[in-house]
Design a protein around this motif. Structure first.
Motif, PDB file in Angstrom:
ATOM      1  N   SER A  56       0.829  -1.209   0.000  1.00  0.00           N
ATOM      2  CA  SER A  56       0.000   0.000   0.000  1.00  0.00           C
ATOM      3  C   SER A  56       0.859   1.252   0.000  1.00  0.00           C
ATOM      4  O   SER A  56       2.029   1.235   0.391  1.00  0.00           O
ATOM      5  CB  SER A  56      -0.931   0.011   1.212  1.00  0.00           C
ATOM      6  OG  SER A  56      -0.223   0.363   2.394  1.00  0.00           O
ATOM      7  N   GLY A  57       0.259   2.370  -0.432  1.00  0.00           N
ATOM      8  CA  GLY A  57       0.994   3.626  -0.516  1.00  0.00           C
ATOM      9  C   GLY A  57       1.559   4.102   0.798  1.00  0.00           C
ATOM     10  O   GLY A  57       2.573   4.803   0.836  1.00  0.00           O
ATOM     11  N   GLY A  73       3.428   2.724   7.662  1.00  0.00           N
ATOM     12  CA  GLY A  73       2.093   2.180   7.448  1.00  0.00           C
ATOM     13  C   GLY A  73       0.993   3.129   7.850  1.00  0.00           C
ATOM     14  O   GLY A  73      -0.183   2.798   7.735  1.00  0.00           O
ATOM     15  N   ARG A  74       1.351   4.324   8.322  1.00  0.00           N
ATOM     16  CA  ARG A  74       0.360   5.340   8.633  1.00  0.00           C
ATOM     17  C   ARG A  74       0.025   6.125   7.361  1.00  0.00           C
ATOM     18  O   ARG A  74       0.931   6.479   6.606  1.00  0.00           O
ATOM     19  CB  ARG A  74       0.875   6.306   9.702  1.00  0.00           C
ATOM     20  CG  ARG A  74       0.975   5.717  11.095  1.00  0.00           C
ATOM     21  CD  ARG A  74       1.719   6.674  12.019  1.00  0.00           C
ATOM     22  NE  ARG A  74       1.680   6.271  13.417  1.00  0.00           N
ATOM     23  CZ  ARG A  74       2.516   5.372  13.953  1.00  0.00           C
ATOM     24  NH1 ARG A  74       3.457   4.807  13.216  1.00  0.00           N
ATOM     25  NH2 ARG A  74       2.413   5.050  15.239  1.00  0.00           N
ATOM     26  N   PHE A  75      -1.251   6.430   7.173  1.00  0.00           N
ATOM     27  CA  PHE A  75      -1.676   7.162   5.986  1.00  0.00           C
ATOM     28  C   PHE A  75      -1.576   8.660   6.261  1.00  0.00           C
ATOM     29  O   PHE A  75      -2.556   9.382   6.313  1.00  0.00           O
ATOM     30  CB  PHE A  75      -3.105   6.760   5.614  1.00  0.00           C
ATOM     31  CG  PHE A  75      -3.211   5.372   5.050  1.00  0.00           C
ATOM     32  CD1 PHE A  75      -3.291   5.162   3.674  1.00  0.00           C
ATOM     33  CD2 PHE A  75      -3.194   4.270   5.881  1.00  0.00           C
ATOM     34  CE1 PHE A  75      -3.378   3.878   3.149  1.00  0.00           C
ATOM     35  CE2 PHE A  75      -3.277   2.977   5.371  1.00  0.00           C
ATOM     36  CZ  PHE A  75      -3.369   2.785   4.003  1.00  0.00           C
ATOM     37  N   TYR A 116      -7.527  -1.364   9.720  1.00  0.00           N
ATOM     38  CA  TYR A 116      -6.904  -1.560   8.422  1.00  0.00           C
ATOM     39  C   TYR A 116      -7.389  -0.477   7.459  1.00  0.00           C
ATOM     40  O   TYR A 116      -8.591  -0.232   7.350  1.00  0.00           O
ATOM     41  CB  TYR A 116      -7.267  -2.920   7.829  1.00  0.00           C
ATOM     42  CG  TYR A 116      -6.523  -4.098   8.417  1.00  0.00           C
ATOM     43  CD1 TYR A 116      -5.471  -4.693   7.711  1.00  0.00           C
ATOM     44  CD2 TYR A 116      -6.863  -4.606   9.652  1.00  0.00           C
ATOM     45  CE1 TYR A 116      -4.785  -5.787   8.237  1.00  0.00           C
ATOM     46  CE2 TYR A 116      -6.180  -5.708  10.187  1.00  0.00           C
ATOM     47  CZ  TYR A 116      -5.147  -6.283   9.471  1.00  0.00           C
ATOM     48  OH  TYR A 116      -4.477  -7.365   9.996  1.00  0.00           O
ATOM     49  N   GLY A 117      -6.462   0.142   6.739  1.00  0.00           N
ATOM     50  CA  GLY A 117      -6.824   1.155   5.764  1.00  0.00           C
ATOM     51  C   GLY A 117      -7.749   0.615   4.686  1.00  0.00           C
ATOM     52  O   GLY A 117      -7.553  -0.489   4.180  1.00  0.00           O
TER      53      GLY A 117
END
Length: 357
Positions: A56-57, A73-75, A116-117
């Protein structure tokens, strides 16, 4: 009880601009152990601190550039809602569930993050587990005695919902206008069911987020060059929040009628992200004055159409651009607040968080 009064006293007196409370640091011999708690987190990318797959981005620069200095892993470029709530409680951010087998066991004492994103209360376009499955993970740990009833009774659950259910609904349904009200009702009904499950497992207090103004997210304000929020999407947020408050009031009303000992009135706290976002955006817009800074504009965007924040080409070419001052931005990318954005939102949520003490 006296220590809780001290906490509440400081909560009411400390300035809202403070990003962290003084008892967070264990090096200060102060209040860090006044009210030990564990935090269990359920939800989506507004609360995820590293569960989402490494593809993931959020696992690519410039995500994490402000904190911890690399992708985590934080957006966001840094801290997210979970981090600020944990800090308020005087504990470290709980370990992501996907790290549970690799983490130092002593870190589990702070709770666990199951968010979870991309997820929602129902299945969305994301592959990650929805909220029902996240609670299943939690229940499994409780049944394995990883966390005891005593642990849970003094703990807090953060339940974050940021609108992924509605985004998935809009992609799948042509007759949105007719079917939307009933779908919102189904989302709220499932959310209330989830809250009951969490409390039934023994968690002492639950903080659930209201829906932010979806129409003000950059992915929807881009059509107006980030000048105007979408009234249609904001109406979805308002209807969702209205139904949420009504359902929670009904839950508390039924408790008083039946004489239930479940104590929903004292256990449940609503974190009004809608009002906090509106207030934060208004404050930042006022601070920017006549400058070119626009709080509705994201800091990190794709350099050209078809690219997004964090995208890098085969030869290492960055297919994204950053704003000049990430530290003053509100939105990091097309959906998520920056660390500064979350810090500002947190300042407007602190009075509600006091009820978790």
């Amino acid at each position: 009880m006296e220590k809780q009064r001290v906490l509440l006293f400081f909560c009411l007196l400390l300035p809202c601009s403070s990003s962290f409370l003084p008892w967070v640091s264990s090096s200060e011999g102060g209040l860090e152990n006044v009210s030990p708690k564990r935090l269990f987190v359920f939800g989506d990318s507004y609360a995820d601190t590293g569960n989402t797959e490494k593809s993931s981005g959020a696992w690519h620069l410039p995500y994490g550039a402000t904190f911890p200095g690399e992708p985590s892993g934080r957006f966001s470029d840094g801290l997210v809602l979970t981090d600020y709530v944990a800090s308020f409680l005087g504990i470290k951010s709980p370990q992501p569930y996907s790290w549970r087998n690799d983490a130092n066991q002593t870190l589990l004492q702070h709770g666990m993050n199951f968010a979870y994103g991309g997820t929602g209360v129902f299945d969305t376009m994301a592959r990650e587990p929805n909220m029902t499955t996240q609670i299943d993970y939690f229940q499994s740990l409780v049944e394995q005695n990883v966390y005891t009833k005593h642990d849970l009774s003094s703990s807090v659950a953060l339940v974050s919902l940021a609108g992924n259910d509605y985004a998935a609904f809009a992609m799948k349904n042509a007759n949105q206008e007719e079917e939307l009200p009933s779908f919102i009702t189904s989302v709220i009904d499932q959310l209330v069911h989830d809250l009951k499950r969490i409390k039934g497992l023994g968690v002492g207090k639950i903080a659930v987020t209201a829906l932010e103004p979806l129409g003000c997210l950059p992915q929807l304000t881009a059509v107006s060059s980030f000048k105007n929020c979408s009234s249609n999407w904001n109406s979805i947020s308002r209807l969702h929040n209205h139904k949420l408050h009504r359902s929670l009031q009904e839950l508390k009303k039924n408790e008083s009628v039946t004489g239930s000992s479940s104590s929903w009135s004292s256990a449940l706290v609503v974190l009004d992200l809608h009002s906090a976002f509106v207030s934060a955006l208004s404050m930042l817009r006022h601070q920017s004055g006549n400058s070119s800074e626009n709080p509705l504009k994201p800091c990190c965007v794709g350099a050209t159409e078809g690219y997004s924040c964090g995208n890098v080409g085969d030869k290492g070419v960055k297919n994204y651009v950053l704003c000049d001052h990430p530290e003053t931005s509100f939105f990091w990318d097309n959906i998520h607040p920056s660390q500064n954005g979350w810090r500002t939102v947190y300042s407007f949520l602190r009075s509600s968080l006091c009820h978790l003490l």
